[in-house]
Design a protein around this motif. Structure first.
Motif, PDB file in Angstrom:
ATOM      1  N   HIS A 293     -13.264  17.787 -21.692  1.00 47.53           N
ATOM      2  CA  HIS A 293     -12.698  16.874 -20.700  1.00 47.53           C
ATOM      3  C   HIS A 293     -12.494  17.562 -19.348  1.00 47.53           C
ATOM      4  CE1 HIS A 293     -11.293  13.756 -23.737  1.00 47.53           C
ATOM      5  NE2 HIS A 293     -12.023  13.129 -22.857  1.00 47.53           N
ATOM      6  N   LEU A 294     -12.336  18.902 -19.380  1.00 47.98           N
ATOM      7  CA  LEU A 294     -12.110  19.628 -18.126  1.00 47.98           C
ATOM      8  C   LEU A 294     -13.327  19.566 -17.202  1.00 47.98           C
ATOM      9  CD1 LEU A 294     -10.203  21.434 -16.478  1.00 47.98           C
ATOM     10  CD2 LEU A 294     -11.078  23.387 -17.719  1.00 47.98           C
ATOM     11  N   GLY A 297     -13.942  15.898 -16.246  1.00 49.18           N
ATOM     12  CA  GLY A 297     -13.040  15.389 -15.210  1.00 49.18           C
ATOM     13  C   GLY A 297     -13.427  15.900 -13.836  1.00 49.18           C
ATOM     14  N   LEU A 298     -13.771  17.198 -13.765  1.00 53.38           N
ATOM     15  CA  LEU A 298     -14.194  17.781 -12.482  1.00 53.38           C
ATOM     16  C   LEU A 298     -15.440  17.076 -11.966  1.00 53.38           C
ATOM     17  CD1 LEU A 298     -13.636  21.583 -13.191  1.00 53.38           C
ATOM     18  CD2 LEU A 298     -12.386  20.139 -11.578  1.00 53.38           C
ATOM     19  N   LEU A 300     -16.335  14.030 -12.686  1.00 51.39           N
ATOM     20  CA  LEU A 300     -15.950  12.691 -12.246  1.00 51.39           C
ATOM     21  C   LEU A 300     -15.432  12.718 -10.808  1.00 51.39           C
ATOM     22  CD1 LEU A 300     -13.870  10.510 -14.732  1.00 51.39           C
ATOM     23  CD2 LEU A 300     -14.685   9.802 -12.509  1.00 51.39           C
ATOM     24  N   ILE A 301     -14.547  13.688 -10.545  1.00 50.80           N
ATOM     25  CA  ILE A 301     -14.010  13.813  -9.195  1.00 50.80           C
ATOM     26  C   ILE A 301     -15.146  14.082  -8.209  1.00 50.80           C
ATOM     27  CG2 ILE A 301     -12.461  15.143  -7.711  1.00 50.80           C
ATOM     28  CD1 ILE A 301     -10.768  15.737 -10.190  1.00 50.80           C
ATOM     29  N   VAL A 304     -17.135  10.967  -7.486  1.00 50.12           N
ATOM     30  CA  VAL A 304     -16.412  10.061  -6.589  1.00 50.12           C
ATOM     31  C   VAL A 304     -16.451  10.588  -5.154  1.00 50.12           C
ATOM     32  CG1 VAL A 304     -14.169   9.095  -6.022  1.00 50.12           C
ATOM     33  CG2 VAL A 304     -14.905   9.205  -8.389  1.00 50.12           C
ATOM     34  N   LEU A 305     -16.287  11.908  -5.016  1.00 53.51           N
ATOM     35  CA  LEU A 305     -16.223  12.476  -3.666  1.00 53.51           C
ATOM     36  C   LEU A 305     -17.591  12.518  -2.982  1.00 53.51           C
ATOM     37  CD1 LEU A 305     -13.692  15.451  -3.988  1.00 53.51           C
ATOM     38  CD2 LEU A 305     -13.364  13.259  -2.865  1.00 53.51           C
TER      39      LEU A 305
ATOM     40  N   LEU B  39      -3.350   7.443 -10.243  1.00 49.54           N
ATOM     41  CA  LEU B  39      -3.167   7.396 -11.692  1.00 49.54           C
ATOM     42  C   LEU B  39      -2.630   8.728 -12.209  1.00 49.54           C
ATOM     43  CD1 LEU B  39      -6.352   5.638 -13.094  1.00 49.54           C
ATOM     44  CD2 LEU B  39      -4.158   4.658 -12.581  1.00 49.54           C
ATOM     45  N   VAL B  84      -7.686  16.458  -3.704  1.00 50.67           N
ATOM     46  CA  VAL B  84      -8.242  15.237  -4.289  1.00 50.67           C
ATOM     47  C   VAL B  84      -7.868  14.002  -3.480  1.00 50.67           C
ATOM     48  CG1 VAL B  84      -8.393  13.792  -6.346  1.00 50.67           C
ATOM     49  CG2 VAL B  84      -8.172  16.265  -6.592  1.00 50.67           C
ATOM     50  N   GLY B  99     -11.267   8.775  -9.127  1.00 49.29           N
ATOM     51  CA  GLY B  99     -11.011  10.176  -8.804  1.00 49.29           C
ATOM     52  C   GLY B  99      -9.769  10.679  -9.516  1.00 49.29           C
ATOM     53  N   PHE B 101      -8.418   9.344 -12.148  1.00 45.52           N
ATOM     54  CA  PHE B 101      -8.679   9.308 -13.591  1.00 45.52           C
ATOM     55  C   PHE B 101      -9.323  10.630 -14.017  1.00 45.52           C
ATOM     56  CE2 PHE B 101     -11.722   7.996 -17.062  1.00 45.52           C
ATOM     57  CZ  PHE B 101     -10.767   7.904 -18.056  1.00 45.52           C
ATOM     58  N   GLY B 102     -10.278  11.097 -13.209  1.00 47.97           N
ATOM     59  CA  GLY B 102     -10.881  12.402 -13.475  1.00 47.97           C
ATOM     60  C   GLY B 102      -9.835  13.512 -13.434  1.00 47.97           C
ATOM     61  N   LEU B 103      -8.927  13.393 -12.482  1.00 49.86           N
ATOM     62  CA  LEU B 103      -7.876  14.399 -12.331  1.00 49.86           C
ATOM     63  C   LEU B 103      -6.964  14.441 -13.569  1.00 49.86           C
ATOM     64  CD1 LEU B 103      -6.804  16.429 -10.302  1.00 49.86           C
ATOM     65  CD2 LEU B 103      -5.278  14.670  -9.437  1.00 49.86           C
ATOM     66  N   ILE B 104      -6.699  13.267 -14.145  1.00 48.47           N
ATOM     67  CA  ILE B 104      -5.889  13.225 -15.368  1.00 48.47           C
ATOM     68  C   ILE B 104      -6.561  14.036 -16.467  1.00 48.47           C
ATOM     69  CG2 ILE B 104      -5.132  11.748 -17.284  1.00 48.47           C
ATOM     70  CD1 ILE B 104      -4.568   9.589 -15.388  1.00 48.47           C
ATOM     71  N   LEU B 105      -7.884  13.819 -16.625  1.00 56.19           N
ATOM     72  CA  LEU B 105      -8.620  14.553 -17.661  1.00 56.19           C
ATOM     73  C   LEU B 105      -8.494  16.047 -17.418  1.00 56.19           C
ATOM     74  CD1 LEU B 105     -11.877  12.398 -17.970  1.00 56.19           C
ATOM     75  CD2 LEU B 105      -9.831  12.321 -19.377  1.00 56.19           C
ATOM     76  N   VAL B 106      -8.665  16.457 -16.153  1.00 57.64           N
ATOM     77  CA  VAL B 106      -8.596  17.882 -15.817  1.00 57.64           C
ATOM     78  C   VAL B 106      -7.206  18.447 -16.119  1.00 57.64           C
ATOM     79  CG1 VAL B 106      -8.669  19.536 -13.920  1.00 57.64           C
ATOM     80  CG2 VAL B 106     -10.404  17.754 -14.080  1.00 57.64           C
TER      81      VAL B 106
END
Lengths: 323, 307
Positions: A293-294, A297-298, A300-301, A304-305, B39, B84, B99, B101-106
């Protein structure tokens, strides 16, 4: 027949690969990849349905997993009663279960949509999320159907001509369903109804002053989308044969949104590309580390960016919508 | 109905309501002023609990741990804002949601890496661990009184900060018209960062206060954040007063619903039917309330007058 555009060709190629590769893997002894493809295909149906309201309607629904879960429970609960309360064979008949899944999800979409669609923007995001969580807690609180622990589906839906216990036939049904879903959404989007829906996304006031009842159009789209996701849920229940409230957790809704965004909103192929990428990334990362997930998640961010217009936009060199 | 039970449950509801307010006030502050949907607020709540748990063991005292953890969560808030949130301010809400949501995972996975998969119980000093005897039959845990007191103090402090200080004046001005505020020469970027850090500290404080009761665990924030959403939807997004009233309302309704709904149902249905339906209905109660409020007031009970 109109001439295919670059994106049209991409769609044909991706869908052809998706049709051919998994059965080939299966027949050459790699059953695992067929399973992966079936899951992917089913999730893609849910993503396609989400794209109708999110991509074309501009309605950011963060509760789509609830429809999928309701669809799955519409298969699981009758099957449970068939086994333990000796309900008739109709209870495990796919011709009953699948329509039931669609109806239950559609009714839930209608009831929540009436309230949700009165709100705008961030209210809509949060309220769809809250209603989905409501279903989650509802299922958790019903101990009869396993509550937190979930429910095992002992018997898959019985359908004429098709045997869902055969992985190949289950994949076939899912694949055909995905094609139908994509065509359906494309037809809806290109119809007068779809034009109004997209118009309302672009400029709501203008559509209202043109005399359209935007609320009714959106509600209709919301119900159609929910019903399709419910159908995907019925397939998912048949595929996993185990259902639990976890299927409706808001992170599942987030993943569906991610698929649509990653693939490219408001495109025919986008949700499918997104689902493929999501499953492949998840599969690769989770074999490398349990902390997948780490990096996910990165990523995913990062998407988005830095990635606008999604994969469909990247691959064909243009952001935004279908040509 | 047992009156002393009613009293205890009302206190519990109040406690839940105040914790909800701490989480919801940060959310509504960040949304009202920065127009940013966060989130990952849930993860800040969780990090507050974990950091405070670790520090309790290092410093040997829960209260000192809270004092030291607060600025740490504030700094984490600043980092999140810088890397972020800030690049996403100009984007639409969909990008904010994805964005963060991704941060939550991280952040959840980082917490998993640092503190392991099991929850951490937080020991209380003896004088907080006891109970207060109100009457012969009525006892309440001291720590719950502290939570309620701390919650009220934080709410009061926030009220003072927003209404009676220069920073609060800028915050209110920023909420009604940010372009104008920045045109008047206020460093809006720093103001935003401060607001974000303040929200992070409030969420972190809620996590620290709940940790001795529920222990710090991965994903603990993901449940309360949805309830906090319900709170700010009911209260009106961006309204501090709305968040406070709605938080207490939702906290009380949820707690009392869970303990007394079956008794209530038994008045008009068989006790068997009441016992099966009450848990299901009480699980949905706050969402039904939310739907009812929105049916009549689509922007909540106290919609902010501007924007």
């Amino acid at each position: 027949m109109q001439k295919l555009t670059r994106r049209g060709w991409l769609t044909v190629i991706v869908m052809a690969l998706l049709a051919v590769l998994p059965p080939v893997f299966y027949l050459t002894g790699n059953a695992f990849y067929l399973d992966l493809a079936t899951r992917l295909t089913i999730l893609a149906i849910a993503a396609v349905s989400l794209n109708l309201i999110l991509g074309y309607g501009g309605l950011i629904s963060f509760g789509h997993a609830a429809f999928v879960g309701l669809g799955a429970y519409a298969v699981g609960i009758p099957a449970y009663h068939w086994l333990y309360y000796s309900w008739g064979d109709w209870a495990v008949n796919g011709l009953v279960q699948f329509p039931l899944a669609i109806i239950v999800s559609a009714v839930f979409a209608l009831l929540t949509g009436i309230v949700c669609l009165r709100t705008r923007g961030v209210y809509f995001i949060m309220i769809t999320m809250a209603f989905a969580q409501m279903v989650y807690y509802l299922i958790v609180s019903i101990e009869e159907y396993g509550g937190d622990d979930g429910l095992v589906i002992d018997t898959r839906s019985e359908l004429p001509l098709i045997n869902l216990d055969d992985p190949l036939q289950l994949f076939g049904l899912s694949y055909v369903s995905l094609l139908v879903a994509m065509l359906l959404v494309r037809m809806i989007v290109n119809s007068r109804f779809g034009m109004v829906l997209q118009g309302a996304k672009g400029n709501e006031e203008r559509m209202i002053s043109l005399g359209f009842n935007v609320y009714a159009y959106r509600l209709t789209a919301y119900v159609i989308s929910g019903a399709m996701a419910g159908y995907a849920g019925a397939l998912l229940g048949n595929f996993t044969t185990f259902i639990s409230p976890e299927m409706m957790d808001w992170s599942r809704s987030g993943e569906l949104m991610f698929m649509v965004i990653l693939g490219g909103v408001a495109t025919t192929l986008g949700p499918v590309l997104g689902a493929v990428s999501f499953i492949v990334i998840e599969e690769i990362l989770s074999t490398i580390t349990i902390y997948w997930h780490l990096p996910f998640g990165l990523m995913l961010i990062g998407v988005v960016l830095f990635v606008r217009g999604g994969l469909a936009g990247l691959l064909t060199g243009r952001g935004g919508k279908d040509d | 109905m047992d009156l002393s039970l009613l009293f205890i449950q009302t206190l519990n509801g109040l406690q839940l309501g105040l914790l909800l307010f701490l989480v919801a006030s940060g959310l509504t502050l960040v949304f009202g002023i920065l127009d940013f949907v966060n989130l990952a607020h849930a993860s800040l709540y969780m990090l507050g609990a974990f950091i405070c748990a670790s520090l309790t063991f290092v410093l040997g005292n829960f209260l000192w741990a809270v004092v030291v953890s607060l600025p740490i969560t504030g700094v984490i808030g600043l980092l999140v804002e810088r890397f972020v949130a800030r690049p996403l301010y100009s984007r639409d809400h969909l990008d904010h949601v994805l964005g963060t949501f991704g941060l939550i995972l991280v952040l959840d996975t980082l917490a998993h890496l640092i503190w392991g998969p099991a929850g951490i119980a937080v020991p209380l000093p003896p004088w907080l661990d006891g109970q207060i005897q109100l009457s012969e039959t009525l006892v309440i845990p001291t720590f719950r009184v502290l939570i309620i007191a701390a919650g009220l103090a934080a709410a009061g402090g926030l009220f003072w900060l927003v209404n009676y200080t220069r920073l609060g004046m800028l915050i209110r001005a920023g909420a009604s018209n940010r372009t104008m505020v920045s045109a008047l020469g206020v460093d809006i970027q720093t103001l935003f960062a401060l607001v974000f850090a303040l929200g992070a500290m409030l969420a972190g404080l809620a996590g620290m206060l709940i940790a001795p009761i529920t222990e710090a665990s991965i994903g603990m924030g993901n449940n309360i954040i949805i309830t906090a959403f319900v709170v700010i939807i009911v209260g009106g997004i961006g309204s501090m007063k709305g968040a406070f009233i709605a938080a207490l309302l939702i906290g009380l309704i949820d707690t009392l619903g869970r303990s007394f709904l079956d008794d209530l149902f038994k008045l008009f249905m068989s006790s068997e039917a009441a016992e099966t339906s009450a848990p299901a209905v009480s699980a949905m109660l706050i969402y039904i309330i939310m739907a009812l409020v929105l049916a009549f007031r689509p922007s909540g009970l106290f919609p902010p007058r501007t924007r």
